[in-house]
Design an enzyme around this catalytic site. Structure first.
Site, mmCIF file in Angstrom:
data_model
loop_
_atom_site.group_PDB
_atom_site.id
_atom_site.type_symbol
_atom_site.label_atom_id
_atom_site.label_comp_id
_atom_site.label_asym_id
_atom_site.label_seq_id
_atom_site.Cartn_x
_atom_site.Cartn_y
_atom_site.Cartn_z
ATOM 1 N N TYR A 139 1.601 -14.109 -7.862
ATOM 2 C CA TYR A 139 1.984 -14.424 -6.482
ATOM 3 C C TYR A 139 3.449 -14.064 -6.251
ATOM 4 C CZ TYR A 139 3.814 -17.243 -2.657
ATOM 5 O OH TYR A 139 4.484 -17.653 -1.531
ATOM 6 N N LYS A 177 -4.256 -26.796 2.469
ATOM 7 C CA LYS A 177 -3.735 -26.148 1.263
ATOM 8 C C LYS A 177 -4.224 -26.827 -0.010
ATOM 9 C CE LYS A 177 0.615 -24.841 1.253
ATOM 10 N NZ LYS A 177 0.526 -23.374 1.052
#
Length: 329
Positions: A139, A177
């Site tokens: 990421y 999330k």
């Protein structure tokens, strides 16, 4: 279409749409992926002009079928630091962003995009210089690689492009999330279900719960986006408070805000620990070498660009967030 917001149903994207509405802006194309449809709730109370799925949006960008907007706030990305599918991460975060950059540069569109403090890995330096950039996961690497592309193109840039390296953002509209939601979110729900908040014991040279990060309220992250739209100055900038605070600070702010809601007085940390409201657990061996025990944004470049707004500290921001969660949960 005046404004495009990608990731508009996500955490920062939805709060950005809220802020734009507050400025009277409703000519907004919202772009997202609602495969997990519960995210629609983040946008339901706000006004937009149109919605496109991220795949259809990118197809139209490639075919140059979209009207030229004034600005794109590119918040869409996979932000799961535990995601192991590197091909997906690079396609979703790097290649997608690169195609948007090409369109913006060829069409004179201001691009303001989300980068991340994950590019700095374990630190200890958190400033926008190449020697400090050592991501721990794919990421962070996907975001760093796009930052590099932007930097290489700045000298020949035809229109402003701004990258914002968010530190630890918390605040309203992050429920979707799940495990990647903020520690403030998880502390709130843990205390409500177990009557205590659990923190890691001492590690990395820090005492129990004293590991520290730069926690920034989402409203302050949104302010930075709006600032660079009004005064677009190309570059890559840290967006944090410039002030590292401990996990103890976050946990205590959650506990005391919930106590306040129940008509109880605030407690100092030691008393909260003594009463069992904050508990320390062993640091997981699986996180050794992968855990950011300290982050603190160097704001020199952000302040140098003219952004001089004050930012909420943990005590202020977390208390406000807990009040929002109590009202909206």
């Amino acid at each position: 279409m005046k404004i495009i917001v990608t990731g508009a149903a996500g955490f920062i994207g939805a709060n950005l749409v809220r802020a734009l509405n507050g400025r009277g802006e409703t000519d907004i194309l919202a772009v997202d992926n609602l495969t997990h449809s519960e995210k629609f709730r983040n946008l339901a109370e706000f006004d937009i002009a149109d919605y496109l799925d991220k795949g259809e949006f990118l197809d139209r960008v490639r075919r140059r079928e979209l009207p030229r907007p004034d600005v794109i706030f590119h918040q869409g990305a996979c932000s799961d630091t535990m995601e192991s599918d590197g091909r997906y991460m690079m396609e979703n975060n790097f290649r997608y962003s690169s195609e948007l950059l090409d369109w913006c540069q060829n069409s004179g569109i201001v691009l303001i995009y989300a980068s991340t403090a994950a590019v700095y890995g374990l630190g200890p330096v958190f400033s926008e210089v190449r020697t400090a950039e050592r991501p721990l996961n794919v990421y962070g690497y996907s975001k760093l690689l796009f930052d590099h592309v932007v930097r290489r193109r700045l000298a020949a840039s035809k229109t402003p492009v701004v990258g914002l390296r968010y530190f630890n953002v918390y605040g309203p509209r992050e429920t979707h999330k799940a495990r990647m939601a903020s520690v403030a979110f998880h502390h709130f729900h843990q205390f409500r279900s177990e009557a205590k908040v659990k923190l890691f014991e001492g590690s990395h040279g820090f005492e129990n719960g004293e590991q520290r990060r730069d926690f920034i309220h989402v409203d302050d992250a949104v302010k930075a986006n709006i600032f660079f739209w009004s005064r677009p100055t190309s570059g890559v900038y840290n967006v944090g408070t410039g002030r590292a605070q401990s996990f103890n600070d976050v946990a205590l702010a959650v506990v005391n805000a919930l106590r306040e809601a129940n008509g109880q007085p605030a407690l100092p940390l030691r008393q909260a620990v003594t009463q069992g409201l904050i508990e320390y657990i062993a640091f997981p061996s699986a996180l050794r070498g992968k855990y950011q025990a300290f982050t603190q944004a160097d704001l020199s470049q952000l302040r140098g660009a003219g952004f001089d707004d004050s930012m909420l500290n943990v005590e202020q921001g977390v208390a406000a967030y807990v009040r929002w969660l109590l009202k909206n949960s």
